[in-house]
Structures are given as C-alpha cells and as structure tokens.
Design a protein around this motif. Sequence first.
Motif, PDB file in Angstrom:
ATOM      1  N   ASN A  64       0.833  -1.203   0.000  1.00 14.23           N
ATOM      2  CA  ASN A  64       0.000   0.000   0.000  1.00 14.23           C
ATOM      3  C   ASN A  64       0.863   1.246   0.000  1.00 14.23           C
ATOM      4  O   ASN A  64       1.930   1.273   0.606  1.00 14.23           O
ATOM      5  CB  ASN A  64      -0.890   0.043   1.248  1.00 14.23           C
ATOM      6  CG  ASN A  64      -1.906  -1.059   1.257  1.00 14.23           C
ATOM      7  OD1 ASN A  64      -2.498  -1.361   0.228  1.00 14.23           O
ATOM      8  ND2 ASN A  64      -2.114  -1.663   2.412  1.00 14.23           N
ATOM      9  N   LEU A  65       0.396   2.283  -0.662  1.00 15.68           N
ATOM     10  CA  LEU A  65       1.044   3.575  -0.539  1.00 15.68           C
ATOM     11  C   LEU A  65       0.854   4.088   0.886  1.00 15.68           C
ATOM     12  O   LEU A  65      -0.228   4.011   1.440  1.00 15.68           O
ATOM     13  CB  LEU A  65       0.411   4.567  -1.513  1.00 15.68           C
ATOM     14  CG  LEU A  65       0.798   4.436  -2.981  1.00 15.68           C
ATOM     15  CD1 LEU A  65      -0.108   5.306  -3.829  1.00 15.68           C
ATOM     16  CD2 LEU A  65       2.243   4.846  -3.185  1.00 15.68           C
ATOM     17  N   THR A  66       1.925   4.604   1.468  1.00 14.05           N
ATOM     18  CA  THR A  66       1.829   5.104   2.842  1.00 14.05           C
ATOM     19  C   THR A  66       2.441   6.489   2.995  1.00 14.05           C
ATOM     20  O   THR A  66       2.535   6.989   4.102  1.00 14.05           O
ATOM     21  CB  THR A  66       2.540   4.148   3.814  1.00 14.05           C
ATOM     22  OG1 THR A  66       3.909   3.998   3.411  1.00 14.05           O
ATOM     23  CG2 THR A  66       1.869   2.787   3.819  1.00 14.05           C
ATOM     24  N   GLU A  67       2.868   7.116   1.900  1.00 14.97           N
ATOM     25  CA  GLU A  67       3.539   8.413   1.972  1.00 14.97           C
ATOM     26  C   GLU A  67       2.552   9.569   1.889  1.00 14.97           C
ATOM     27  O   GLU A  67       1.664   9.576   1.045  1.00 14.97           O
ATOM     28  CB  GLU A  67       4.524   8.541   0.812  1.00 14.97           C
ATOM     29  CG  GLU A  67       5.707   7.601   0.896  1.00 14.97           C
ATOM     30  CD  GLU A  67       6.751   8.083   1.876  1.00 14.97           C
ATOM     31  OE1 GLU A  67       7.115   9.274   1.828  1.00 14.97           O
ATOM     32  OE2 GLU A  67       7.201   7.277   2.692  1.00 14.97           O
ATOM     33  N   ASP A  68       2.704  10.560   2.752  1.00 13.70           N
ATOM     34  CA  ASP A  68       2.064  11.855   2.511  1.00 13.70           C
ATOM     35  C   ASP A  68       2.856  12.536   1.406  1.00 13.70           C
ATOM     36  O   ASP A  68       4.086  12.476   1.381  1.00 13.70           O
ATOM     37  CB  ASP A  68       2.083  12.720   3.765  1.00 13.70           C
ATOM     38  CG  ASP A  68       1.173  12.179   4.860  1.00 13.70           C
ATOM     39  OD1 ASP A  68       0.295  11.354   4.543  1.00 13.70           O
ATOM     40  OD2 ASP A  68       1.361  12.575   6.018  1.00 13.70           O
ATOM     41  N   LEU A  69       2.163  13.204   0.487  1.00 15.53           N
ATOM     42  CA  LEU A  69       2.824  13.745  -0.701  1.00 15.53           C
ATOM     43  C   LEU A  69       2.645  15.253  -0.829  1.00 15.53           C
ATOM     44  O   LEU A  69       1.701  15.832  -0.294  1.00 15.53           O
ATOM     45  CB  LEU A  69       2.265  13.075  -1.964  1.00 15.53           C
ATOM     46  CG  LEU A  69       2.359  11.566  -2.077  1.00 15.53           C
ATOM     47  CD1 LEU A  69       1.746  11.105  -3.401  1.00 15.53           C
ATOM     48  CD2 LEU A  69       3.796  11.089  -1.955  1.00 15.53           C
ATOM     49  N   LEU A  70       3.566  15.852  -1.580  1.00 15.54           N
ATOM     50  CA  LEU A  70       3.416  17.200  -2.091  1.00 15.54           C
ATOM     51  C   LEU A  70       3.166  17.040  -3.575  1.00 15.54           C
ATOM     52  O   LEU A  70       4.022  16.516  -4.303  1.00 15.54           O
ATOM     53  CB  LEU A  70       4.679  18.021  -1.838  1.00 15.54           C
ATOM     54  CG  LEU A  70       4.620  19.508  -2.171  1.00 15.54           C
ATOM     55  CD1 LEU A  70       3.616  20.211  -1.259  1.00 15.54           C
ATOM     56  CD2 LEU A  70       5.997  20.147  -2.016  1.00 15.54           C
ATOM     57  N   GLY A 155       3.696  13.540  -7.585  1.00 12.03           N
ATOM     58  CA  GLY A 155       3.797  13.875  -6.171  1.00 12.03           C
ATOM     59  C   GLY A 155       5.146  13.452  -5.643  1.00 12.03           C
ATOM     60  O   GLY A 155       5.769  12.526  -6.167  1.00 12.03           O
ATOM     61  N   PHE A 156       5.606  14.143  -4.604  1.00 12.53           N
ATOM     62  CA  PHE A 156       6.884  13.820  -3.986  1.00 12.53           C
ATOM     63  C   PHE A 156       6.670  13.509  -2.516  1.00 12.53           C
ATOM     64  O   PHE A 156       5.891  14.159  -1.831  1.00 12.53           O
ATOM     65  CB  PHE A 156       7.862  14.996  -4.103  1.00 12.53           C
ATOM     66  CG  PHE A 156       8.153  15.390  -5.512  1.00 12.53           C
ATOM     67  CD1 PHE A 156       8.997  14.625  -6.304  1.00 12.53           C
ATOM     68  CD2 PHE A 156       7.582  16.522  -6.062  1.00 12.53           C
ATOM     69  CE1 PHE A 156       9.270  14.988  -7.614  1.00 12.53           C
ATOM     70  CE2 PHE A 156       7.851  16.898  -7.366  1.00 12.53           C
ATOM     71  CZ  PHE A 156       8.697  16.125  -8.148  1.00 12.53           C
ATOM     72  N   SER A 157       7.410  12.510  -2.035  1.00 12.06           N
ATOM     73  CA  SER A 157       7.407  12.222  -0.608  1.00 12.06           C
ATOM     74  C   SER A 157       8.175  13.302   0.127  1.00 12.06           C
ATOM     75  O   SER A 157       8.763  14.200  -0.477  1.00 12.06           O
ATOM     76  CB  SER A 157       8.083  10.874  -0.358  1.00 12.06           C
ATOM     77  OG  SER A 157       9.485  10.973  -0.598  1.00 12.06           O
ATOM     78  N   GLN A 158       8.224  13.198   1.428  1.00 19.26           N
ATOM     79  CA  GLN A 158       9.118  14.059   2.184  1.00 19.26           C
ATOM     80  C   GLN A 158      10.561  13.755   1.782  1.00 19.26           C
ATOM     81  O   GLN A 158      10.847  12.714   1.189  1.00 19.26           O
ATOM     82  CB  GLN A 158       8.942  13.805   3.681  1.00 19.26           C
ATOM     83  CG  GLN A 158       9.320  12.393   4.110  1.00 19.26           C
ATOM     84  CD  GLN A 158       9.163  12.186   5.605  1.00 19.26           C
ATOM     85  OE1 GLN A 158       9.749  12.909   6.395  1.00 19.26           O
ATOM     86  NE2 GLN A 158       8.373  11.207   5.992  1.00 19.26           N
ATOM     87  N   LEU A 159      11.451  14.681   2.095  1.00 20.40           N
ATOM     88  CA  LEU A 159      12.866  14.480   1.806  1.00 20.40           C
ATOM     89  C   LEU A 159      13.498  13.643   2.911  1.00 20.40           C
ATOM     90  O   LEU A 159      13.235  13.855   4.091  1.00 20.40           O
ATOM     91  CB  LEU A 159      13.572  15.824   1.686  1.00 20.40           C
ATOM     92  CG  LEU A 159      13.117  16.689   0.504  1.00 20.40           C
ATOM     93  CD1 LEU A 159      13.576  18.116   0.686  1.00 20.40           C
ATOM     94  CD2 LEU A 159      13.619  16.117  -0.804  1.00 20.40           C
ATOM     95  N   TYR A 160      14.352  12.700   2.512  1.00 18.02           N
ATOM     96  CA  TYR A 160      15.033  11.826   3.463  1.00 18.02           C
ATOM     97  C   TYR A 160      16.531  12.101   3.444  1.00 18.02           C
ATOM     98  O   TYR A 160      17.058  12.736   2.530  1.00 18.02           O
ATOM     99  CB  TYR A 160      14.794  10.357   3.107  1.00 18.02           C
ATOM    100  CG  TYR A 160      13.355   9.929   3.242  1.00 18.02           C
ATOM    101  CD1 TYR A 160      12.850   9.490   4.463  1.00 18.02           C
ATOM    102  CD2 TYR A 160      12.490   9.975   2.148  1.00 18.02           C
ATOM    103  CE1 TYR A 160      11.518   9.094   4.589  1.00 18.02           C
ATOM    104  CE2 TYR A 160      11.172   9.578   2.268  1.00 18.02           C
ATOM    105  CZ  TYR A 160      10.690   9.139   3.486  1.00 18.02           C
ATOM    106  OH  TYR A 160       9.377   8.761   3.605  1.00 18.02           O
ATOM    107  N   ASP A 161      17.235  11.587   4.455  1.00 15.11           N
ATOM    108  CA  ASP A 161      18.703  11.657   4.506  1.00 15.11           C
ATOM    109  C   ASP A 161      19.190  13.097   4.375  1.00 15.11           C
ATOM    110  O   ASP A 161      20.123  13.388   3.612  1.00 15.11           O
ATOM    111  CB  ASP A 161      19.335  10.795   3.410  1.00 15.11           C
ATOM    112  CG  ASP A 161      18.836   9.365   3.416  1.00 15.11           C
ATOM    113  OD1 ASP A 161      18.614   8.829   4.514  1.00 15.11           O
ATOM    114  OD2 ASP A 161      18.652   8.798   2.332  1.00 15.11           O
ATOM    115  N   ASN A 162      18.557  14.001   5.110  1.00 16.57           N
ATOM    116  CA  ASN A 162      18.966  15.411   5.083  1.00 16.57           C
ATOM    117  C   ASN A 162      18.948  15.994   3.683  1.00 16.57           C
ATOM    118  O   ASN A 162      19.848  16.736   3.274  1.00 16.57           O
ATOM    119  CB  ASN A 162      20.351  15.574   5.706  1.00 16.57           C
ATOM    120  CG  ASN A 162      20.378  15.225   7.179  1.00 16.57           C
ATOM    121  OD1 ASN A 162      19.471  15.600   7.927  1.00 16.57           O
ATOM    122  ND2 ASN A 162      21.398  14.494   7.605  1.00 16.57           N
ATOM    123  N   GLY A 163      17.902  15.674   2.934  1.00 12.90           N
ATOM    124  CA  GLY A 163      17.738  16.232   1.599  1.00 12.90           C
ATOM    125  C   GLY A 163      18.478  15.489   0.508  1.00 12.90           C
ATOM    126  O   GLY A 163      18.592  16.000  -0.612  1.00 12.90           O
TER     127      GLY A 163
END
Length: 217
Positions: A64-70, A155-163
């Motif tokens: 399932n998709l679980t990411e909040d997106l922009l 859509g993009f997920s949040q940024l990981y690993d400090n961008g």
Amino acid sequence: MKLKQLAAGVAASTIMLAAGAASAATLSFQAGAGTPVAWGSDPYDSTCESGITSCYNPSGPAANLTEDLLTFDAGNPGPGLLLNDSARLKVTFLGKEAGATNLAFSLGGSVSNGDAIGSTYVTTVGAGILDFSFSSSLGTLASNDGTYNGTAAMGFSQLYDNGKTVYAFFDDSGAANDRDYDDMVVRISVVPLPAGGLLLLTALGGFAAVRRKKKAA
C-alpha cells in the motif's frame, strides 16, 4: 617543510575538499508550491485498479502507498523539485501499478515501467530546477518544470537523509482520475562524487616529478 610532508598535506586537503563537494548538494521543494495530500484521503488510498498489480510502498514490497505527498498537476503546476548544487543523481525504478505502456521517467537517462524493478542510472546535473518528466502512452505528460498535458500529476514524498533522497510518484489518470499516485514510482538520490582519487594521484605525481628533478640537479 619537507617535500613528503608537503605532499601529505596537499593529499589530505584534496581528500577533504572532495568530501565537502560530495556532501554539499541537497534536494528541496520550491517554496510555497505544491498541494499537500495526506495518505488515506480519497482517492489517494489503498484502492488500485483491479486485475493489474498491488499499490506500491517505497519502503518495502508492493503493498500500500503510505507516503504523505506534495503534489503537482495542471491546476498547480510547480515547478517542484530543486537541486541546490551540481551533483550526481541516481534514479531507481521502484514499482508500478499502471497498465499503460511506455510510461517513462527521464533525467539525463530514462527508466520505464517495462524495466526490471530496481533498474537504475546515474547522471550528473547542474543546480536548479531538475529537468525531468513522466510520460504515458495514454498521451499524458507531467514535467517538473510545470508542463502538463492531459490530467497527469506527480507527487513527492518528504525528503530523506537530510535532503539527499526523495521518492517521486506519478499518476497518469488513466482510470477516471483515480489520483492514487502509484502508476510509477522512482527514487531520486544524491550520490557522492568521485572521492578525489584522480586529483590526489595528480598532486602526488607532480610532487614526485619535482623530487626527481631536484635529485637530478
């Protein structure tokens, strides 16, 4: 200062400069752009078109998709994803739910939903708005520069690993504008530049030449 000590100092400086260059570039989103979409909000939920595949989870197997997106589409075209400095980027195809063919992501190379899961390529790009797009055989197009044909969206997920890492989700809207953002999913990662080995060897080679010349004198 002895020549050997000088060479060691230059070598250490070269390595530190290379390491600094490798860690400088980061990804970010255009300030104020995009529409936040929370996981679980209709129609961005676990529903997939029947008989194709499961929805996709970027942190594990297809589920399932679980990411909040922009998100971005023709009504809110962006641009979206930015890079603050020149860098090498790695693009990895992670999964699809779409039945449409020729769905592709490009940024100095390409992956498509016909490729094997995990297919990658690495490209070097300059700072600024990243020049990439998703396209579909349905005739839809979504580009990071804000160009949209048809009802495509991304859509993009949040940024990981400090961008350093972001997940990009594409919706070709081939099934009545389902907007589940799972038609194709890729990961975009900043990868380290070469560790400066060539520069280091060049520096040491120069010192060696000077040393030989000094001995010959």
